[in-house]
Structure formats: structure tokens, C-alpha cells
Enzyme design. Structure first.
Site, short mmCIF file in Angstrom:
data_model
loop_
_atom_site.label_atom_id
_atom_site.label_comp_id
_atom_site.label_asym_id
_atom_site.label_seq_id
_atom_site.Cartn_x
_atom_site.Cartn_y
_atom_site.Cartn_z
N ASP A 23 1.49 -3.84 -7.04
CA ASP A 23 0.73 -3.52 -6.06
C ASP A 23 0.18 -5.01 -5.85
O ASP A 23 -0.48 -6.12 -6.64
CB ASP A 23 -1.25 -2.48 -6.51
CG ASP A 23 -1.54 -2.62 -4.40
OD1 ASP A 23 -0.58 -3.40 -3.87
OD2 ASP A 23 -2.48 -1.69 -5.01
N LYS A 76 -3.73 -9.78 4.64
CA LYS A 76 -4.53 -10.53 3.85
C LYS A 76 -4.03 -12.36 3.90
O LYS A 76 -4.23 -13.07 4.50
CB LYS A 76 -5.06 -10.67 2.34
CG LYS A 76 -5.26 -9.20 1.65
CD LYS A 76 -6.39 -8.48 2.46
CE LYS A 76 -6.30 -7.18 1.52
NZ LYS A 76 -7.76 -6.50 2.20
N TRP A 103 -8.45 -0.20 -7.26
CA TRP A 103 -8.83 -0.03 -6.09
C TRP A 103 -9.61 1.32 -5.45
O TRP A 103 -8.94 2.28 -5.68
CB TRP A 103 -7.42 -0.54 -4.95
CG TRP A 103 -7.97 -0.56 -3.55
CD1 TRP A 103 -9.50 -1.06 -2.85
CD2 TRP A 103 -6.92 0.32 -2.92
NE1 TRP A 103 -8.81 -0.48 -1.45
CE2 TRP A 103 -7.48 -0.09 -1.18
CE3 TRP A 103 -5.58 0.84 -2.12
CZ2 TRP A 103 -7.26 0.62 -0.05
CZ3 TRP A 103 -5.36 0.91 -1.59
CH2 TRP A 103 -6.24 0.75 0.00
#
Ligand code: LMR
Length: 396
Positions: A210, A245, A129
Site C-alpha cells: 500500500d 496526498k 489503517w
């Protein structure tokens, strides 16, 4: 003082929001930032969240400070979500605090790692990311990369990954994506998680997982395979989770920072360090998102509704993957894009050049990160034809 400053470019991901919003082309397609969109291209508030918000409006009695750990009920529910019925939860060595989103959690993790080891190195996948590098560097943690995605074969370079991680030292941290690898969509298999876990034992590194997309890959439990395995096998583990999300709570900024220590006493000492980090960065997390999540997860009815809404999102993304690959074929594209259906979660790389990405943005109003990462959720039945035709004409 300000005259000393030079302008910086917009963030490579967030900058796309503005560019897309300002584009007047009615055919524009947003495959930029990783947010879920429904078939109408809308990011709606989940129904379970709406219901929890009603309850909260009625029940909330005070806006007094919540304290740096955030809401206890949220922290407990997040532990259960991540670890399920795992025995680690009975061992009193897990500590979770609420954080301002997944990014807030990662920043706490970065400062925590630096407190553990002033010479700290974190190993991140290549690619990872886009914000990981900056987050760790800002805390003074050295970032090294390990091979991960093979751009040629569009698959995982697992041998390369293991080989690079065999050079880690005790005290190093290795960042892993629990599921839905951002940006490649390539996840570790269960056997690969087992191999990385064995390597962590051998080399003495501490994994930092993560977990921003639990439930968007194969399912809530399936996506937690790696964290649950590592929690069982290793003395130490760090985990950053996000409700942006899977609960659609993007702007409420709610996530969790979890640490697992070898015993209860070490967990308490480690937590005290994490809380002092929190105090010096943002003092305490916002409360609203945490209250919504704990309300949902404390109610059987709302949890069932959430599972259903999450399944709709997950299945639509998987459908979009197939649909794009089919439409590309229908539009005469001979290049093999089937790898997109073998990848998982919100993202994949198209595997086209930066110039081709620029053409898609400038000439076709199709927005994506310049690495050719696309947010699969931005595809829908009314834009997939246009998208496939445009890609076909750009790569021909
Ligand atoms: C993304 O990768 O697009 C999302 O995680 C949003 C962000 O903050 O970058």
C-alpha cells in the site's frame, strides 16, 4: 426492508471531519483525517495542479467513457514514478490501471486476491489503517494480523513480524506499507525490506504494498525502496498507489492498481481478471485526476514545480514533528516523546489512553483518532503551544 437495519457508528477516521467542523471553539485543532494542511491550516490546491487544470480545460475535447483501465498515459507515468528507471519496466510484466483513489485500488486488489484464491488470507500489520480490515473482509478475504508496532518501546517489533510471517502459506498475501506507515509512522529500514523479501521467497507469499504517501517520507525515490526491491526479486507483486496526498487530489479520487507477474502472458491473464473485477464494481475510473497527474508528469516544468511543492509538504511535516516534541518539553512534560521525531510521514501515535484522547476532544477541542493517532500536518505555529499545553495537562 429497511426496518431490519440498525444504525452503525460513524467511521472512526472520517467521522472526525464532521465533529471538527461542528465545533465552535476558535482554538480547535484538527489532527484527525490524514490530509496535508499548510501553516494556516488550509489544504490548498497545489499550484502545479492549478496549472494542469488550466491546460486540461483548454485541451479536453470529449467526456466519452474512458474504459476500465483508465488513462494509458497516467498508468505509464505512475509506473515510472513508482519504479523509476527499474528494469522491471522493460520486462513487460507490469500492468497498471487507474482506480478511484487508493481505496478503490485496495478494493480491486481484495477482489483480485479472492479471484486468485477462494480461501485467501491476507496478513496485515498490527496496527494498520483502520479501513484495511473492512476492505478485505468485504471481498471475503480472511484477515490475519502480524505484530508490527511495539507500543511500549514506540518502535518496530521486527522479530515479532518475521516470526508471524514465517507461518504464512504459499498463496497468502502480506500487506506492507511502502512508507509513512499509517497509523504508526514506523517504516521498515532497507535491511528489513531485504529480510521480508527473502521471507516472501522462502514462504511463497505475495506482497501487496500500500503506497499512499510516496514523497511524504524521505523522498520520492527513497520511499519507493521496498517496491523496487520486491519488483526485482519476486515473481509476483501487487501494489496500490494513491495520488490523494502527494498531488493533493483527495476528492478527485485517483490512484493506481499495479500487478507484476512472472511473465508477460501471466500479466495479461491477471490484468483481464482485474478488469473484470473493475467492471463489476465501478465499471471505469474517473478521468479528471488522472489527466492532471499525467499532464504534470509529462511536463518537465510542472514536474519540477510538483517536486518543489511536495518537498515543502514533506519538510513541514518533519519540522512539525520536532516542534511538537520541543514544545512538550518546554511545557514541562517529562515523558519522552522523542520517538515522534524518529517516525516518518503523516502519522504517529501519541501513546496516550482512550480516556485522555476523549478529554482532549471534549474539553480542549483537539481532534484525533481514539487510538491517539495524530495527523502531524495539522500542527502549525499558531496551535502547537496550545496543543502541547493541553497534552501536558491531560497526561500530568
Ligand atoms: C487517513 O488515514 O486519515 C486517510 O487515509 C484518510 C482516510 O480515508 O482514512
Amino acid at each position: 426492508m429497511f426496518e431490519q437495519l440498525s444504525p452503525l457508528p460513524a467511521d472512526p477516521i472520517l467521522g472526525l471531519i464532521n465533529a471538527y467542523n461542528q465545533d465552535a471553539n476558535p482554538n480547535k485543532v484538527d489532527l484527525g483525517v490524514g490530509v496535508y494542511k499548510d501553516e494556516m491550516g488550509h489544504t490548498a490546491v497545489l499550484q502545479c495542479v492549478k496549472a494542469a487544470e488550466k491546460l486540461r480545460n483548454e485541451d479536453e475535447t470529449s467526456k466519452v467513457y474512458i474504459g476500465p483501465t483508465g488513462e494509458a498515459a497516467f498508468n505509464q507515468k505512475i509506473n515510472e514514478l513508482i519504479f523509476g528507471q527499474h528494469q522491471v519496466l522493460d520486462q513487460d510484466r507490469v500492468r497498471t490501471i487507474s482506480t478511484p483513489g487508493g481505496t478503490g485500488s485496495l478494493r480491486v486488489a481484495a477482489e483480485f486476491i479472492k479471484s486468485c484464491n477462494s480461501e485467501a488470507t491476507i496478513w496485515v500489520s498490527n496496527p494498520t489503517w483502520a479501513n484495511h480490515q473492512g476492505l478485505f473482509t468485504a471481498a471475503g478475504v480472511e484477515v490475519k494480523a502480524y505484530p508490527y508496532y511495539d507500543y511500549e518501546t514506540k518502535s518496530l517489533d521486527f522479530d515479532g513480524m518475521l516470526n508471524a510471517l514465517s507461518y504464512t502459506k504459499p498463496g497468502d498475501t502480506v500487506l506492507l506499507h511502502a512508507c509513512c506507515h499509517n497509523p504508526s509512522g514506523m517504516d521498515l529500514t532497507q535491511e528489513q525490506w531485504q529480510a521480508v523479501t527473502e521471507l516472501a521467497k522462502d514462504r511463497g507469499f505475495t506482497p501487496l504494498i500500500d503506497m499512499a504517501y510516496q514523497g511524504f517520507g524521505q523522498g520520492l525515490d527513497e520511499d519507493a525502496y521496498g517496491p523496487r526491491l520486491m519488483a526485482q526479486e519476486l515473481d509476483e507483486l501487487l501494489l496500490c498507489s494513491s495520488c490523494s496526498k502527494n498531488f493533493g487530489l483527495y476528492r478527485e479520487r485517483i490512484g493506481g492498481f499495479t500487478l507484476i507477474a512472472k511473465d508477460s502472458n501471466t500479466a495479461n491473464v491477471s490484468l483481464s481478471v482485474a478488469l473484470s473485477v473493475v467492471r463489476s464494481i465501478y465499471s471505469m475510473p474517473p478521468a479528471h485526476g488522472a489527466a492532471l497527474v499525467s499532464t504534470i508528469l509529462s511536463s518537465e516544468e510542472l514536474t519540477a514545480q510538483w517536486h518543489q511543492e511536495l518537498a515543502v509538504m514533506r519538510e513541514r511535516i518533519a519540522f512539525n514533528r520536532k516542534s511538537l516534541v520541543e514544545k512538550l518539553k518546554e511545557n514541562g512534560v517529562e515523558r519522552d516523546f522523542s520517538f515522534i521525531t524518529r517516525q516518518s510521514g503523516m502519522f504517529s501515535f501519541l501513546g496516550i489512553t482512550q480516556e485522555q484522547v476523549a478529554t482532549l476532544i471534549n474539553d480542549y477541542s483537539i481532534y484525533m483518532v481514539d487510538s491517539s493517532r495524530i495527523s502531524i500536518a495539522g500542527i502549525n505555529p499558531s496551535n502547537v503551544d496550545y496543543l502541547a499545553k493541553s497534552i501536558a495537562s491531560v497526561i500530568k
